[in-house]
Design a protein around this motif. Structure first.
Motif, mmCIF file in Angstrom:
data_model
loop_
_atom_site.group_PDB
_atom_site.id
_atom_site.type_symbol
_atom_site.label_atom_id
_atom_site.label_comp_id
_atom_site.label_asym_id
_atom_site.label_seq_id
_atom_site.Cartn_x
_atom_site.Cartn_y
_atom_site.Cartn_z
ATOM 1 N N GLN A 176 0.908 -1.302 -0.214
ATOM 2 C CA GLN A 176 0.161 0.014 -0.138
ATOM 3 C C GLN A 176 0.871 1.260 -0.001
ATOM 4 O O GLN A 176 0.360 2.321 -0.340
ATOM 5 C CB GLN A 176 -1.061 0.063 1.348
ATOM 6 C CG GLN A 176 -2.080 -0.969 1.146
ATOM 7 C CD GLN A 176 -3.061 -0.704 0.044
ATOM 8 O OE1 GLN A 176 -3.720 0.254 0.000
ATOM 9 N NE2 GLN A 176 -3.427 -1.744 -0.777
ATOM 10 N N LYS A 177 2.091 1.206 0.308
ATOM 11 C CA LYS A 177 2.745 2.409 0.470
ATOM 12 C C LYS A 177 4.246 1.800 -0.474
ATOM 13 O O LYS A 177 4.877 1.272 0.079
ATOM 14 C CB LYS A 177 3.432 2.749 2.040
ATOM 15 C CG LYS A 177 2.297 3.059 2.705
ATOM 16 C CD LYS A 177 2.806 3.070 4.223
ATOM 17 C CE LYS A 177 3.641 4.376 4.442
ATOM 18 N NZ LYS A 177 4.078 4.707 5.414
ATOM 19 N N VAL A 178 4.275 2.498 -1.628
ATOM 20 C CA VAL A 178 5.397 2.124 -2.447
ATOM 21 C C VAL A 178 6.343 3.324 -2.739
ATOM 22 O O VAL A 178 5.887 4.651 -2.777
ATOM 23 C CB VAL A 178 4.768 1.653 -3.879
ATOM 24 C CG1 VAL A 178 3.705 0.480 -3.577
ATOM 25 C CG2 VAL A 178 3.867 2.578 -4.701
ATOM 26 N N ALA A 179 7.445 3.204 -3.200
ATOM 27 C CA ALA A 179 8.407 4.225 -3.532
ATOM 28 C C ALA A 179 8.910 3.617 -5.056
ATOM 29 O O ALA A 179 8.934 2.387 -5.370
ATOM 30 C CB ALA A 179 9.637 4.099 -2.440
ATOM 31 N N PHE A 180 9.159 4.842 -5.778
ATOM 32 C CA PHE A 180 9.624 4.447 -7.221
ATOM 33 C C PHE A 180 11.013 5.093 -7.255
ATOM 34 O O PHE A 180 11.360 6.364 -6.969
ATOM 35 C CB PHE A 180 8.733 5.200 -8.058
ATOM 36 C CG PHE A 180 7.353 4.659 -8.202
ATOM 37 C CD1 PHE A 180 7.160 3.405 -8.035
ATOM 38 C CD2 PHE A 180 6.352 5.646 -8.341
ATOM 39 C CE1 PHE A 180 6.030 3.106 -7.947
ATOM 40 C CE2 PHE A 180 5.194 5.366 -8.448
ATOM 41 C CZ PHE A 180 4.768 3.783 -8.343
ATOM 42 N N LEU A 181 12.013 4.421 -7.857
ATOM 43 C CA LEU A 181 13.247 4.903 -8.308
ATOM 44 C C LEU A 181 13.337 5.156 -9.779
ATOM 45 O O LEU A 181 13.295 4.069 -10.492
ATOM 46 C CB LEU A 181 14.354 3.887 -7.640
ATOM 47 C CG LEU A 181 14.459 3.482 -6.295
ATOM 48 C CD1 LEU A 181 15.791 2.625 -6.179
ATOM 49 C CD2 LEU A 181 14.503 4.894 -5.475
ATOM 50 N N THR A 182 13.377 6.286 -10.237
ATOM 51 C CA THR A 182 12.937 6.524 -11.726
ATOM 52 C C THR A 182 14.165 7.457 -12.370
ATOM 53 O O THR A 182 14.672 8.366 -11.929
ATOM 54 C CB THR A 182 11.782 7.327 -11.992
ATOM 55 O OG1 THR A 182 10.607 6.597 -10.975
ATOM 56 C CG2 THR A 182 11.505 7.410 -13.397
ATOM 57 N N MET A 183 14.382 6.855 -13.420
ATOM 58 C CA MET A 183 15.415 7.288 -14.416
ATOM 59 C C MET A 183 14.872 8.598 -15.016
ATOM 60 O O MET A 183 13.618 8.660 -15.338
ATOM 61 C CB MET A 183 16.061 6.581 -15.392
ATOM 62 C CG MET A 183 17.011 7.032 -16.504
ATOM 63 S SD MET A 183 17.560 5.613 -17.254
ATOM 64 C CE MET A 183 15.881 5.164 -18.140
ATOM 65 N N GLN A 184 15.541 9.741 -15.493
ATOM 66 C CA GLN A 184 14.896 10.855 -16.096
ATOM 67 C C GLN A 184 15.028 10.565 -17.568
ATOM 68 O O GLN A 184 16.264 10.624 -18.291
ATOM 69 C CB GLN A 184 15.833 12.147 -15.895
ATOM 70 C CG GLN A 184 15.448 13.576 -16.431
ATOM 71 C CD GLN A 184 13.805 13.532 -16.518
ATOM 72 O OE1 GLN A 184 13.442 13.825 -15.091
ATOM 73 N NE2 GLN A 184 12.958 13.724 -17.219
ATOM 74 N N ASP A 185 13.981 9.956 -18.146
ATOM 75 C CA ASP A 185 13.883 9.454 -19.578
ATOM 76 C C ASP A 185 12.455 9.405 -19.544
ATOM 77 O O ASP A 185 11.385 8.912 -18.837
ATOM 78 C CB ASP A 185 14.563 8.346 -19.629
ATOM 79 C CG ASP A 185 14.409 7.446 -20.745
ATOM 80 O OD1 ASP A 185 15.027 7.782 -21.762
ATOM 81 O OD2 ASP A 185 13.342 6.750 -20.930
ATOM 82 N N ASP A 186 12.021 9.609 -20.945
ATOM 83 C CA ASP A 186 10.609 9.488 -21.276
ATOM 84 C C ASP A 186 9.995 8.244 -21.065
ATOM 85 O O ASP A 186 8.704 7.920 -20.576
ATOM 86 C CB ASP A 186 10.476 9.913 -22.960
ATOM 87 C CG ASP A 186 9.074 10.029 -23.346
ATOM 88 O OD1 ASP A 186 8.310 11.038 -22.957
ATOM 89 O OD2 ASP A 186 8.512 8.969 -23.989
ATOM 90 N N TYR A 187 10.506 7.373 -21.403
ATOM 91 C CA TYR A 187 9.972 5.752 -21.074
ATOM 92 C C TYR A 187 9.871 5.488 -19.845
ATOM 93 O O TYR A 187 8.770 5.210 -19.251
ATOM 94 C CB TYR A 187 11.418 4.873 -21.547
ATOM 95 C CG TYR A 187 11.078 3.341 -20.990
ATOM 96 C CD1 TYR A 187 9.867 2.534 -21.042
ATOM 97 C CD2 TYR A 187 12.103 3.156 -19.997
ATOM 98 C CE1 TYR A 187 9.896 1.309 -20.571
ATOM 99 C CE2 TYR A 187 12.063 2.029 -19.152
ATOM 100 C CZ TYR A 187 10.935 1.177 -19.578
ATOM 101 O OH TYR A 187 11.080 -0.244 -18.984
ATOM 102 N N ALA A 188 10.832 5.843 -18.918
ATOM 103 C CA ALA A 188 10.811 5.459 -17.556
ATOM 104 C C ALA A 188 9.856 6.426 -16.667
ATOM 105 O O ALA A 188 9.008 6.063 -15.939
ATOM 106 C CB ALA A 188 12.165 5.733 -16.822
ATOM 107 N N THR A 189 9.872 7.651 -16.934
ATOM 108 C CA THR A 189 8.846 8.599 -16.354
ATOM 109 C C THR A 189 7.327 8.125 -16.756
ATOM 110 O O THR A 189 6.479 8.348 -15.919
ATOM 111 C CB THR A 189 9.204 9.891 -16.395
ATOM 112 O OG1 THR A 189 9.264 10.395 -17.936
ATOM 113 C CG2 THR A 189 10.363 10.395 -15.911
ATOM 114 N N GLY A 190 7.406 7.944 -18.178
ATOM 115 C CA GLY A 190 5.860 7.743 -18.538
ATOM 116 C C GLY A 190 5.389 6.253 -17.790
ATOM 117 O O GLY A 190 4.262 6.445 -17.568
#
Length: 425
Positions: A176-190
């Motif tokens: 229920q409580k999630v964290a995202f590690l996301t690269m700055q990239d159109d694919y990853a953020t989308g």
């Protein structure tokens, strides 16, 4: 004309080859063709180097085996299909794809299969479209590319489908409580944005790395100490990583900071790969990941592996997007047959129809069956190895499967199930 022994080998060692375009114009298919009937030449723009190089072998094998099957069935409009290949590189070095497409468009290809990276495709798709060449990606999932160009299509679904599947998977596992590690990239953020929508729609909360937080890390990032520390400080009960090669450094830092991986960590198609040589055994056991596409039949995998062993001298260790690559080549060839021409516009005008968009279409599962039905005057619905539905008006698959994988004690992935989803458009 390039027959199997030379065409396939040329594809497998493609880094040194160049390809091109057909600048001719034509009308769409079924009746009298106004396009040329020169040999169909397919260029490939697949990752032979860079962060997505692990996807290169299965995609190369998929296109190569498809062309071999097409030529064994008599080719297209009386000619063998030709292959010319180039390296797409990745989003870290866009000059690779820019130069490769320049080469391809100087060699008279009619269609380009690729790229794997949505960022790479966005870098070159305008040039390909302006040249009148059809581009078909077997792996692009960015929603930005839906309906982007009438000369762009794909055999992988947009991230709305994978995002929904991955978000639902996290909720089904009780998080229920999630964290995202996301690269700055159109694919990853989308993809992250679509996973977040699914999580929040199911009553979950994104406690770190959500849309608009500004927490994305740079491409090629290697130092994740602060990112991981900040994410863990939010006390998530699950973490999802949206990245490519950067994932290895992120995982290493999560290990350093004592994150418990099993049942609490999720990857996506950009990083659900074999890590058996990268981490101690058991590190990723119980981690789950998603890759668009149903699990290909064993006999198809065996044929792919035999093809790749013969022509590249190596065994395949991954089959991600191999089926989508195979189907992309078959659809291009069937579009040429239906339109009775091989130029890019004819291919674009007919690819939806051969995928099954026309009412009353006869279902076929091979190129040979498709040609027989078209020659008999039937419309066809090619149902190939990837299990996608007919292309919609945005040239996206109208439905697709998302494969769910789980890591074993050797840090290798094992297919567990597939979830089918529909695509709007």
């Amino acid at each position: 004309m390039i027959r199997r022994s030379t065409a396939a080998r040329g594809l497998a060692v493609a880094a040194v080859l160049s390809v091109g375009l057909s600048a001719c114009a034509t009308t769409s298919g079924g009746g009298e063709a106004e396009g040329d009937a020169d040999p169909l030449k397919i260029g490939t723009l697949l990752p032979l180097t860079g962060n997505l190089a692990y996807l290169g072998p299965p995609e190369v094998a998929g296109v190569g085996m498809a062309v071999a099957d097409i030529n064994e069935a008599g080719g297209v409009l009386g000619n063998d299909v030709e292959i010319a290949s180039a390296d797409s590189g990745d989003g870290d070095n866009l000059a690779v794809s820019t130069n490769s497409v320049t080469d391809l468009l100087g060699q008279d290809v009619n269609a380009i299969i690729g790229a794997a990276s949505s960022t790479v495709t966005l870098n070159v798709v305008d040039s390909v479209t302006e040249a009148g060449v059809l581009q078909v990606s077997p792996a692009n999932t960015s929603t930005t590319l839906s309906g982007y160009s009438p000369l762009f299509a794909r055999t992988a679904p947009p991230d709305t489908v994978q995002g929904s599947a991955l978000g639902s998977l996290m909720l089904e596992d009780g998080h229920q409580k999630v964290a995202f590690l996301t690269m700055q990239d159109d694919y990853a953020t989308g993809l992250r944005d679509n996973v977040q929508k699914a999580v929040e729609a199911g009553g979950g909360e994104v406690v770190y790395g959500g849309t608009g937080d500004g927490t994305e890390f740079a491409q090629a990032e290697t130092n994740f100490a602060n990112v991981v520390s900040d994410a863990l400080a939010a006390k998530p009960d699950a973490i999802a990583i949206f990245a490519f090669e950067e994932t290895k450094a992120a995982i290493a830092e999560l290990v350093t900071q004592n994150w418990e991986f099993a049942g609490k960590t999720y990857l996506c198609d950009g990083n659900t790969a074999d890590y058996s040589k990268d981490f101690d055994p058991g590190t990723l056991e119980g981690v789950k990941g998603t890759i668009p596409g149903a699990d290909a039949p064993d006999d198809f995998k065996e044929r792919l592996n035999a093809w790749y062993e013969e022509d590249a001298g190596e065994e395949l260790t991954d089959y991600a997007y191999a089926a989508e690559s195979y189907d992309a080549a078959i659809l291009v060839a069937l579009a040429a047959v239906r339109g009775e021409g091989t130029d890019g516009q004819t291919l674009a005008d007919n690819i939806r129809a051969v995928s099954g968009s026309e009412e009353g279409a006869t279902e076929v599962s091979t190129f040979e069956e498709g040609v027989e039905a078209l020659e008999a005057g039937d419309e066809i619905a090619y149902k190939g190895q990837s299990g996608i539905g007919a292309l919609n008006e945005d040239n996206d698959p109208s439905s697709a499967f998302i494969g769910v994988y789980e890591y074993d004690d050797k840090n290798g992935i094992v297919w567990t199930k597939a979830v089918e989803g529909s695509v709007e458009g």
